[in-house]
Write an enzyme that holds these catalytic residues in place. Structure first.
Site, PDB file in Angstrom:
ATOM      1  CB  CYS A  78       8.675  -2.308   3.502  1.00 52.71           C
ATOM      2  SG  CYS A  78       7.958  -1.340   4.853  1.00 52.71           S
ATOM      3  CG  HIS A 166       6.866   0.832  -0.096  1.00 53.83           C
ATOM      4  ND1 HIS A 166       6.425  -0.462  -0.272  1.00 53.83           N
ATOM      5  CD2 HIS A 166       6.666   1.125   1.210  1.00 53.83           C
ATOM      6  CE1 HIS A 166       5.966  -0.933   0.872  1.00 53.83           C
ATOM      7  NE2 HIS A 166       6.106   0.018   1.794  1.00 53.83           N
ATOM      8  CD  GLU A 168       6.574  -0.843  -3.883  1.00 51.41           C
ATOM      9  OE1 GLU A 168       5.884  -1.285  -2.943  1.00 51.41           O
ATOM     10  OE2 GLU A 168       7.809  -0.725  -3.822  1.00 51.41           O
TER      11      GLU A 168
END
Length: 508
Positions: A78, A166, A168
């Protein structure tokens, strides 16, 4: 020294989650703020640049020198990806519509290692106000969505990548695969960082560091302090003295039960009943911060008194874990104080000891895995977090012996019911709050005007965010009925259905 991944934090709320995902791959990683980058060593296998609440277009946007990692695999996430583009003279512009939420990768170049085995139309999670509109000449687009042509890129002739989503978060369906592609295949990490390896290396280093020195540790019955105690005990045995203080605000029978379990483990534990001292220190105090400070001060005084009874102590052991360390060195310094930390502690000036923190590289779930490797009882490892001030921050208003006794009974009924129905292990944390109000009720033919208690149970991964547990209505009804019938002084039970944020897990 173990090979590692360096995660550079630009202030994202998800940075710790990146670290957790890397650790799940059995690869050691550390988080460091962008303005405190550690020395680059031979064991550094790769670097991940985190997201950020900032925009790369701001004049005072967080910045780093990317040439430091010229020959090291690099993944920008990002903000990190947008920073890489800006540093190479690409173009980043404000999005016409902020891209936040689910999106799908409708173009994927699977020839690039980062995108291996990533299926077309897989869901990803976007959260950015800027968009990469033009990439540098030596960059290749390797994934796109309907709204973002450059969802992922590769820097030609280098092991450097960027993604505008993202990986994660769980909303990104193949996020773990993408991180595995980077950490294992691109960075070529061996995945050898396991709980067993941690235990072996930590005990060895403790033996070398402590040798014949004496160590004192404040132990609580919780996971962190227990695992800390067992690790140090394995290294130096009886040279470790654990001090377990009863502040009068523990759960029902907790002092005797925990003390017995520790002695059964062979630990050198001194139990100190200081309940009268704590209740006296709390007399007349209603303010939450005032109570925390009074409890903290009393704890330090009691701990200091006991520690001075041990001759030639040189070390203070603490169960500090990695989120505590990260918070203390965050991008903008420690967060604003919402309330003092639950785990009350500290050193008075008159007790100058060296501090040792063997768990300060681990997350809470990793501490439990290490505890399992040490064969610590599952009842201790599965224990819910319990605040250092104990029931003192669950009794709203002034604390008295009578109020404490009432809440201990209520809490015991609630926690016992959770365990008996198999719900306890599905919950991150549970407890009861004694509210500073009374309500009208009817018992038999008599009017009552008695205390109100609130039950609280939450689900969470690490306590940083939490949602209320959706306990069955039948269960809540049974518990409420038991409390009102069995605990004299309580005639109303409510259930807290607020999440964190905006609320906190504890009420004070």
């Amino acid at each position: 020294m173990a090979e590692q991944i360096l995660i550079i934090d630009f202030g994202s709320q998800y940075t710790q989650l990146i670290a957790r995902r890397v650790r799940e791959l059995n690869v050691y990683c550390e988080i460091h703020p962008f303005n405190k980058i550690p020395e680059i060593t031979e064991n550094l296998k790769g670097v991940i640049l985190s997201g950020s609440p900032y925009s790369v277009l701001e004049n005072d946007a967080p910045d780093i020198d990317l040439t430091l990692f010229e020959n090291i695999p690099l993944l920008g996430v990002c903000y990190g990806a947008q920073l890489m583009v800006r540093k190479h003279n690409g173009t980043v512009l404000p999005s016409t519509i902020r891209e936040y939420g689910r999106a799908r990768l409708n173009k994927i170049d699977q020839h690039h290692q980062l995108m291996k085995e990533i299926p077309l139309n897989t869901q990803v999670w976007m959260s950015h106000g800027d968009t990469i509109s033009e990439i540098p000449e030596d960059f290749d687009v390797i994934a796109s969505t309907n709204s973002a042509n450059v969802a992922a890129f590769h820097v030609r002739s280098k092991q450097q990548y960027g993604i505008q989503f993202h990986p994660e978060v769980t909303h990104t369906e193949e996020g773990k695969t993408i991180l595995r592609n980077f950490v294992v295949h691109i960075c070529e990490c061996a995945q050898e960082w396991t709980p067993d390896i941690f235990v072996e290396s930590t005990i060895t280093s403790l033996k070398i560091k402590l040798q014949d020195d004496k160590v004192v540790l404040g132990i609580s019955g919780g996971v962190d302090s227990t695992v800390t105690a067992v690790l140090i005990d394995r290294a130096i045995g009886k040279n470790l003295t654990c001090i377990f203080v009863d502040n009068g605000l523990l759960r029902k029978n907790e002092f005797s039960e925990v003390l017995s379990s520790y002695q059964g483990m062979g630990l050198n534990v001194v139990g100190v009943d200081a309940s009268d001292r704590f209740l006296s220190a709390l007399k007349g105090i209603s303010d939450p911060e005032g109570k925390r400070k009074a409890i903290g001060k009393a704890f330090i005084e009691v701990f200091d008194d006991e520690a001075h009874k041990i001759q030639d102590v040189k070390w203070l052991a603490q169960g500090t874990i990695y989120p505590d360390v990260i918070e203390s060195i965050s991008v903008n310094g420690p967060s604003a104080t919402i309330k003092s930390h639950h785990n009350v502690g500290g050193l008075p000036e008159k007790m100058p000891l060296n501090v040792i923190e063997p768990l300060n590289t681990l997350f809470k779930d990793e501490v439990r895995l290490v505890g399992r490797s040490l064969n610590i009882d599952s009842n201790i490892l599965g224990r819910h977090p319990f605040p250092g001030p104990g029931l003192g921050i669950r009794i709203l208003g002034e604390i008295t012996a009578e109020k404490t006794a009432i809440l201990q009974e209520v809490d015991d009924i609630f926690i016992s019911a959770l365990k008996n129905t198999g719900l306890y292990d599905k919950i991150w944390q549970a407890g009861a709050m004694l509210l500073p109000i009374q309500s009208v009720g009817v018992m038999g033919d008599e009017r009552t005007y008695e205390q109100v208690v609130s039950l609280r149970a939450v689900t969470s991964v690490d306590g940083m965010t939490a949602d209320f547990s959706h306990l069955p209505f039948d269960f809540l009804a049974t518990v409420s009925n038991d409390i009102i019938n069995k605990v004299k002084g309580v005639n109303r039970v409510v259930y807290d259905i607020s999440s964190k944020p905006p609320a906190t897990i504890e009420w004070e």
